[in-house]
Design an enzyme around this catalytic site. Structure first.
Site, PDB file in Angstrom:
ATOM      1  N   LYS A 107       0.666  -1.304  -0.567  1.00  0.00           N
ATOM      2  CA  LYS A 107      -0.020   0.071  -0.145  1.00  0.00           C
ATOM      3  C   LYS A 107       1.091   1.160  -0.240  1.00  0.00           C
ATOM      4  O   LYS A 107       1.950   1.076   0.531  1.00  0.00           O
ATOM      5  CB  LYS A 107      -0.836  -0.318   1.245  1.00  0.00           C
ATOM      6  CG  LYS A 107      -0.596  -0.599   2.579  1.00  0.00           C
ATOM      7  CD  LYS A 107       0.561   0.291   3.406  1.00  0.00           C
ATOM      8  CE  LYS A 107       0.818   2.041   3.548  1.00  0.00           C
ATOM      9  NZ  LYS A 107       1.811   2.011   4.427  1.00  0.00           N
ATOM     10  N   TYR A 190      -4.182   4.377   6.352  1.00  0.00           N
ATOM     11  CA  TYR A 190      -5.008   3.098   7.807  1.00  0.00           C
ATOM     12  C   TYR A 190      -6.103   3.399   8.116  1.00  0.00           C
ATOM     13  O   TYR A 190      -7.204   3.012   8.371  1.00  0.00           O
ATOM     14  CB  TYR A 190      -3.744   2.571   8.675  1.00  0.00           C
ATOM     15  CG  TYR A 190      -2.287   2.237   8.247  1.00  0.00           C
ATOM     16  CD1 TYR A 190      -2.935   0.506   8.073  1.00  0.00           C
ATOM     17  CD2 TYR A 190      -1.168   2.803   7.495  1.00  0.00           C
ATOM     18  CE1 TYR A 190      -1.241  -0.206   8.030  1.00  0.00           C
ATOM     19  CE2 TYR A 190      -0.488   2.101   7.615  1.00  0.00           C
ATOM     20  CZ  TYR A 190      -0.257   0.279   7.233  1.00  0.00           C
ATOM     21  OH  TYR A 190       0.333  -0.542   7.080  1.00  0.00           O
TER      22      TYR A 190
HETATM   23  P1  NAD Z   1      12.988   1.398   2.205  1.00  0.00           P
HETATM   24  O1  NAD Z   1      12.695   2.461   1.834  1.00  0.00           O
HETATM   25  O2  NAD Z   1      12.988   0.401   4.050  1.00  0.00           O
HETATM   26  O3  NAD Z   1      12.995  -0.086   1.290  1.00  0.00           O
HETATM   27  C1  NAD Z   1      12.454   0.368  -0.123  1.00  0.00           C
HETATM   28  C2  NAD Z   1      12.930  -0.571  -0.744  1.00  0.00           C
HETATM   29  O4  NAD Z   1      12.909  -0.680  -2.272  1.00  0.00           O
HETATM   30  C3  NAD Z   1      14.797  -0.757  -1.190  1.00  0.00           C
HETATM   31  O5  NAD Z   1      15.500  -2.089  -0.681  1.00  0.00           O
HETATM   32  C4  NAD Z   1      15.835   0.167  -2.458  1.00  0.00           C
HETATM   33  O6  NAD Z   1      16.992  -0.078  -2.357  1.00  0.00           O
HETATM   34  C5  NAD Z   1      14.725  -0.657  -2.966  1.00  0.00           C
HETATM   35  N1  NAD Z   1      14.319   0.881  -4.188  1.00  0.00           N
HETATM   36  C6  NAD Z   1      14.414   0.742  -5.719  1.00  0.00           C
HETATM   37  N2  NAD Z   1      14.005   1.211  -6.206  1.00  0.00           N
HETATM   38  C7  NAD Z   1      14.235   2.519  -5.518  1.00  0.00           C
HETATM   39  C8  NAD Z   1      14.308   3.535  -5.498  1.00  0.00           C
HETATM   40  N3  NAD Z   1      14.525   4.617  -6.940  1.00  0.00           N
HETATM   41  N4  NAD Z   1      14.600   4.767  -4.454  1.00  0.00           N
HETATM   42  C9  NAD Z   1      14.479   4.734  -2.865  1.00  0.00           C
HETATM   43  N5  NAD Z   1      14.064   2.812  -3.051  1.00  0.00           N
HETATM   44  C10 NAD Z   1      14.380   2.459  -4.505  1.00  0.00           C
HETATM   45  O7  NAD Z   1      10.759   1.372   2.372  1.00  0.00           O
HETATM   46  P2  NAD Z   1      10.212   0.858   2.973  1.00  0.00           P
HETATM   47  O8  NAD Z   1       9.884   0.832   4.036  1.00  0.00           O
HETATM   48  O9  NAD Z   1      10.691  -1.240   2.603  1.00  0.00           O
HETATM   49  O10 NAD Z   1       8.337   0.562   1.737  1.00  0.00           O
HETATM   50  C11 NAD Z   1       8.456  -0.200   1.035  1.00  0.00           C
HETATM   51  C12 NAD Z   1       7.145  -0.039   0.619  1.00  0.00           C
HETATM   52  O11 NAD Z   1       6.579  -1.226   1.765  1.00  0.00           O
HETATM   53  C13 NAD Z   1       6.565   1.175   0.640  1.00  0.00           C
HETATM   54  O12 NAD Z   1       5.433   1.017  -0.542  1.00  0.00           O
HETATM   55  C14 NAD Z   1       5.592   0.839   1.387  1.00  0.00           C
HETATM   56  O13 NAD Z   1       4.394   2.068   2.008  1.00  0.00           O
HETATM   57  C15 NAD Z   1       5.073  -0.204   2.216  1.00  0.00           C
HETATM   58  N6  NAD Z   1       4.826  -0.411   3.517  1.00  0.00           N
HETATM   59  C16 NAD Z   1       4.233  -1.520   4.168  1.00  0.00           C
HETATM   60  C17 NAD Z   1       4.199  -1.572   5.631  1.00  0.00           C
HETATM   61  C18 NAD Z   1       2.889  -2.535   5.982  1.00  0.00           C
HETATM   62  O14 NAD Z   1       2.139  -2.275   6.731  1.00  0.00           O
HETATM   63  N7  NAD Z   1       2.232  -2.149   4.869  1.00  0.00           N
HETATM   64  C19 NAD Z   1       5.494  -0.842   6.306  1.00  0.00           C
HETATM   65  C20 NAD Z   1       6.061  -0.528   6.077  1.00  0.00           C
HETATM   66  C21 NAD Z   1       6.235  -0.222   4.412  1.00  0.00           C
END
Ligand code: NAD
Length: 335
Positions: A107, A190
């Protein structure tokens, strides 16, 4: 049902090994009964090596962003899970659909309703299921709010209040091109979900106000905080707020003869709830494991996921309406 869905555990490939994949999804996949961590897609060779060792993933199940469509030929992988920054969800879901594998997308589903439509169409064309990472649908405290909304033990619902905030954030989440906006996209979603699943209905109209920026140099591109109101059928109203400068995690439903409340409501664990009758008593579960297991079971049983792309698209439509209401100061009606 095809042969691959008869496997005891379906294989999941995580796309994007950031904090959610590393901190939540991969550990959850060690606890799942119907699926397991079969593959990874990452732009970092270093991360690939680390994950291969930690989770016993073969080189043949390791992909990068250029070659990940080769998953089409990998019978170990049944489900592709997109865990990338929000702006990348549409492109990667559409590419994933060409592999013929089923898909989970984090999401918010995408940054526009048009992109959501393209994602849903691509999955329909490929004959694959698309599910959104709405973990709280598989969690007992939030499920109890759904039950109370539906069965109305305290009479018809009147008012909802929901708040979700984090004390700080950084990186792509405050860059509008990658996130689509501020805390509304990441956390406020949420509250939108909670209002929808507690009332069991769809909002008719929204109004919204941007909060004052306490850190304007940091939140140049996106809102730092906002409040919004939603009108639901039957005169139910919702008051919501979200922010990147204060921790909040709250859901309360007031009905004619009582209330139900979760505080915290949206965390990964440690949720607590009460009604006028006393505290809610539910065990802490691994929400991500429950969510992924339900999707794997849905595929095995040939039933639709309860959290499909259409649900994600409706949240995106509501988010767009809230931003429009915030920018114009007007009440915005939803179709
Ligand atoms: P994060 O920044 O920790 O990880 C993002 C990943 O994408 C990294 O591994 C990064 O290397 C990669 N990536 C590839 N291309 C990129 C670019 N151009 N710029 C930045 N990163 C790039 O983020 P996250 O917290 O893991 O979130 C990822 C997704 O998961 C988001 O859509 C977030 O909303 C979702 N999320 C959902 C929940 C939930 O509870 N459902 C919780 C956290 C995150």
């Amino acid at each position: 049902m095809d042969n691959r869905n008869k496997k005891e555990k379906l294989g999941i490939a995580l796309v994007g090994l950031g904090s959610y994949s590393e901190g939540q999804l991969a550990p959850a996949l060690q606890q799942t009964a119907h699926c397991y961590l079969a593959g990874i897609v990452t732009g970092s060779e270093e991360k690939a090596k680390k994950w291969q060792v930690q989770y016993n993933i073969p080189e043949t199940n390791t992909y990068n962003y250029q070659n990940f469509e080769d998953i089409a030929h990998n019978s170990d992988i049944d489900i592709i899970y997109i865990v990338l920054p929000n702006s990348m969800h549409a492109e990667y879901v559409i590419r994933a659909a060409t592999t013929g594998k089923h898909i989970i997308c984090e999401k918010p589903m995408a940054l526009s309703v048009e992109d959501c439509n393209r994602m849903i169409d691509a999955c329909n064309k490929a004959g694959v299921q698309l599910s959104i990472g709405y973990r709280l649908h598989f969690e007992p405290f939030n499920a109890e709010m759904m039950r109370i909304g539906k069965e109305q033990p305290f009479g018809p619902l009147k008012k909802i209040k929901s708040d979700h905030g984090m004390a700080d954030t950084d990186g792509w989440r405050i860059e509008k091109a990658l996130s689509g906006g501020g805390p509304l996209q990441d956390l406020g979603i949420y509250c939108i979900q909670a209002c929808r699943y507690t009332t069991g209905t769809e909002p008719i109209a929204v109004t919204a106000q941007e909060g004052a920026k306490t850190k304007p140099e940091k939140f140049k591109d996106v809102e730092e905080s906002m409040t919004w109101q939603m009108e639901f059928p039957g005169g139910i109203t919702a008051e919501c707020s979200t922010t990147y400068v204060k921790r909040m995690s709250y859901l309360r439903a007031e009905a004619e003869r009582g209330f139900a409340e979760l505080d915290p409501a949206f965390d990964y664990n440690g949720l607590q709830g009460k009604t006028g009758d006393g505290p809610m008593q539910f065990a802490d579960i691994n929400q991500q494991a429950a969510q992924m297991d339900d999707f794997a079971l849905a595929l095995k049983e040939g039933r639709p996921t309860p959290v499909p792309g259409e649900m994600g698209r409706q949240d995106v439509a509501i988010i767009q309406a809230i931003y429009k209401a915030m920018e114009t100061g007007q009440r915005v009606e939803l179709k």
